[in-house]
Write an enzyme that holds these catalytic residues in place. Structure first.
Site, PDB file in Angstrom:
ATOM      1  N   SER A 164      37.160  58.852  44.046  1.00 50.80           N
ATOM      2  CA  SER A 164      37.312  57.621  44.829  1.00 50.80           C
ATOM      3  C   SER A 164      36.802  56.434  44.014  1.00 50.80           C
ATOM      4  O   SER A 164      36.070  56.609  43.030  1.00 50.80           O
ATOM      5  CB  SER A 164      36.490  57.770  46.111  1.00 50.80           C
ATOM      6  OG  SER A 164      36.408  56.547  46.801  1.00 50.80           O
ATOM      7  N   TYR A 177      28.660  59.272  50.778  1.00 51.47           N
ATOM      8  CA  TYR A 177      30.050  59.469  50.349  1.00 51.47           C
ATOM      9  C   TYR A 177      30.228  58.979  48.907  1.00 51.47           C
ATOM     10  O   TYR A 177      30.889  59.627  48.086  1.00 51.47           O
ATOM     11  CB  TYR A 177      30.975  58.721  51.304  1.00 51.47           C
ATOM     12  CG  TYR A 177      32.462  58.898  51.052  1.00 51.47           C
ATOM     13  CD1 TYR A 177      33.061  60.157  51.069  1.00 51.47           C
ATOM     14  CD2 TYR A 177      33.277  57.784  50.817  1.00 51.47           C
ATOM     15  CE1 TYR A 177      34.426  60.302  50.852  1.00 51.47           C
ATOM     16  CE2 TYR A 177      34.645  57.927  50.601  1.00 51.47           C
ATOM     17  CZ  TYR A 177      35.211  59.186  50.620  1.00 51.47           C
ATOM     18  OH  TYR A 177      36.558  59.326  50.398  1.00 51.47           O
TER      19      TYR A 177
HETATM   20  P1  NAD Z   1      42.419  62.453  56.119  1.00 50.99           P
HETATM   21  O1  NAD Z   1      41.264  62.365  57.076  1.00 50.99           O
HETATM   22  O2  NAD Z   1      43.748  61.932  56.564  1.00 50.99           O
HETATM   23  O3  NAD Z   1      42.561  63.942  55.590  1.00 50.99           O
HETATM   24  C1  NAD Z   1      41.478  64.781  55.354  1.00 50.99           C
HETATM   25  C2  NAD Z   1      41.847  66.174  55.867  1.00 50.99           C
HETATM   26  O4  NAD Z   1      40.794  67.064  55.523  1.00 50.99           O
HETATM   27  C3  NAD Z   1      41.995  66.223  57.395  1.00 50.99           C
HETATM   28  O5  NAD Z   1      43.259  66.760  57.746  1.00 50.99           O
HETATM   29  C4  NAD Z   1      40.861  67.121  57.852  1.00 50.99           C
HETATM   30  O6  NAD Z   1      41.191  67.941  58.971  1.00 50.99           O
HETATM   31  C5  NAD Z   1      40.633  67.965  56.600  1.00 50.99           C
HETATM   32  N1  NAD Z   1      39.303  68.561  56.591  1.00 50.99           N
HETATM   33  C6  NAD Z   1      38.127  67.963  56.900  1.00 50.99           C
HETATM   34  N2  NAD Z   1      37.121  68.836  56.788  1.00 50.99           N
HETATM   35  C7  NAD Z   1      37.668  70.021  56.376  1.00 50.99           C
HETATM   36  C8  NAD Z   1      37.137  71.290  56.107  1.00 50.99           C
HETATM   37  N3  NAD Z   1      35.825  71.553  56.201  1.00 50.99           N
HETATM   38  N4  NAD Z   1      37.977  72.273  55.714  1.00 50.99           N
HETATM   39  C9  NAD Z   1      39.314  72.041  55.597  1.00 50.99           C
HETATM   40  N5  NAD Z   1      39.870  70.853  55.883  1.00 50.99           N
HETATM   41  C10 NAD Z   1      39.058  69.840  56.260  1.00 50.99           C
HETATM   42  O7  NAD Z   1      41.932  61.671  54.836  1.00 50.99           O
HETATM   43  P2  NAD Z   1      42.720  61.199  53.543  1.00 50.99           P
HETATM   44  O8  NAD Z   1      42.602  59.736  53.479  1.00 50.99           O
HETATM   45  O9  NAD Z   1      44.075  61.814  53.458  1.00 50.99           O
HETATM   46  O10 NAD Z   1      41.747  61.778  52.407  1.00 50.99           O
HETATM   47  C11 NAD Z   1      42.076  62.868  51.559  1.00 50.99           C
HETATM   48  C12 NAD Z   1      41.110  62.853  50.391  1.00 50.99           C
HETATM   49  O11 NAD Z   1      41.215  61.613  49.686  1.00 50.99           O
HETATM   50  C13 NAD Z   1      39.639  62.973  50.797  1.00 50.99           C
HETATM   51  O12 NAD Z   1      38.957  63.737  49.832  1.00 50.99           O
HETATM   52  C14 NAD Z   1      39.159  61.549  50.766  1.00 50.99           C
HETATM   53  O13 NAD Z   1      37.770  61.495  50.580  1.00 50.99           O
HETATM   54  C15 NAD Z   1      39.932  61.024  49.578  1.00 50.99           C
HETATM   55  N6  NAD Z   1      40.106  59.576  49.493  1.00 50.99           N
HETATM   56  C16 NAD Z   1      40.645  58.856  50.512  1.00 50.99           C
HETATM   57  C17 NAD Z   1      40.804  57.480  50.351  1.00 50.99           C
HETATM   58  C18 NAD Z   1      41.375  56.614  51.435  1.00 50.99           C
HETATM   59  O14 NAD Z   1      41.326  55.385  51.317  1.00 50.99           O
HETATM   60  N7  NAD Z   1      41.963  57.183  52.503  1.00 50.99           N
HETATM   61  C19 NAD Z   1      40.429  56.864  49.154  1.00 50.99           C
HETATM   62  C20 NAD Z   1      39.885  57.644  48.146  1.00 50.99           C
HETATM   63  C21 NAD Z   1      39.739  58.996  48.314  1.00 50.99           C
END
Ligand code: NAD
Length: 281
Positions: A164, A177
């Site tokens: 991130s 985080y």
């Molecule tokens: P999201 O919340 O849409 O998806 C995350 C998914 O992980 C969810 O479906 C959730 O059910 C699942 N999850 C949570 N805990 C879990 C567990 N213990 N076991 C299995 N599944 C689990 O979020 P996203 O935005 O699609 O994020 C995906 C990745 O990208 C994450 O690692 C997040 O930290 C990272 N990220 C997101 C952003 C952003 O701006 N959205 C930016 C940088 C990084």
């Protein structure tokens, strides 16, 4: 069907995607499936991955959905056996499950602005901090231990982690985080080095700011207007816009393809509309 940014043939490859019930990894799972891969979509949210799998199957692609907790080794081992039976050994692992938790978030950006009754740094909840570290760090390490075993046997494979922007410089309010994602960038380099002699490559993408369920309340007020934090983000982004999840797919397909990225291991690629490059001046 989505329009793929790159034509890479993943036919026959088994791609395991954790967090595939979510915004980013759901799109990645779909991109791999549309590129010919056999996709194992894993998530705590079983309904979401079953729905994704049935949609993809209806369109003629190969995808199975599995309920999985990335923090529970035993349940992951069972999923690995099921994937092996349904699709075959894992070739590519995308460690996508992750996120923040409000219990590990301060209400104030700066302590001198703390207001009584609001959550300050001193009120951060131990369990909340622990949850965020575990989900992001161990939630990447444990699935890698479980699924990379398949790759070691084949002497090739690829792991893609999700870091991130806050791994480069921490963002206010979210210390756990930020530190956990810095840990992911570091672990990506560690894995790339550790597996260098096995033919397994390990890289990460560092997405910029996307609007998703987990950060929506930080970016938009209840009435839909952007928060002050949104304005700061956009002012700190030279292209003055958020990143769309579809814009992560080209790098994903590129980095996981041995033919395109055979010499690329241990990198963390920012996909951030320039955020990490911009000093603000
Ligand atoms: P999201 O919340 O849409 O998806 C995350 C998914 O992980 C969810 O479906 C959730 O059910 C699942 N999850 C949570 N805990 C879990 C567990 N213990 N076991 C299995 N599944 C689990 O979020 P996203 O935005 O699609 O994020 C995906 C990745 O990208 C994450 O690692 C997040 O930290 C990272 N990220 C997101 C952003 C952003 O701006 N959205 C930016 C940088 C990084």
């Amino acid at each position: 069907m989505i329009k793929l940014p790159l034509n890479v043939d993943y036919t026959g490859k088994v791609v395991v995607v954790t967090g595939a019930g979510g915004l980013i990894c759901g799109a990645m799972a779909r991109a791999f499936a549309q590129s010919g891969a056999k996709v194992a979509a894993l998530d705590l949210n079983e309904d979401a991955v079953k729905k994704l799998a049935s949609e993809l199957k209806a369109e003629g692609f190969i995808c199975e959905g599995y309920k999985a907790n990335v923090l529970e080794r035993e349940s992951l081992e069972k999923v690995r056996e099921a994937v092996l039976k349904d699709l075959g050994e894992c070739d590519i692992l995308v460690n996508g499950a992750g996120g923040n938790n409000p219990k590990a978030t301060t209400d104030n950006e700066y302590h001198h602005e703390a207001i009584d009754g609001k959550k300050s740094f001193f009120d951060l909840d131990d369990a909340g901090v622990d949850f965020v570290f575990k989900l992001n760090f161990q939630g990447t390490l444990i699935p890698t231990q479980v699924f990379a075993k398949d790759m070691v046997g084949k002497k090739k494979g690829c792991i893609l982690n999700i870091s991130s922007m806050n791994a480069y410089t921490p963002l206010t309010k979210i210390p756990a985080y930020s530190a956990a994602k810095a840990g992911i960038s570091n672990f990506t380099q560690w894995l790339a080095t550790h597996f260098a002699g096995t033919g397994i490559r390990c890289n990460a993408i560092a997405p910029g700011f996307l609007v998703s369920a987990q950060n929506k309340s930080l970016l938009f007020n209840e009435d839909g207007t952007p928060t002050a934090r949104s304005a700061k983000i956009l002012n700190g982004t030279p292209t003055r816009r958020f990143v769309d999840a579809s814009e992560l797919l080209g790098a994903t397909l590129f980095l996981c393809d041995d033919a395109s990225a055979s010499a690329i291991t241990g990198v963390v690629l920012p996909i951030d509309c320039g955020f990490s490059a911009y000093s603000g001046v």
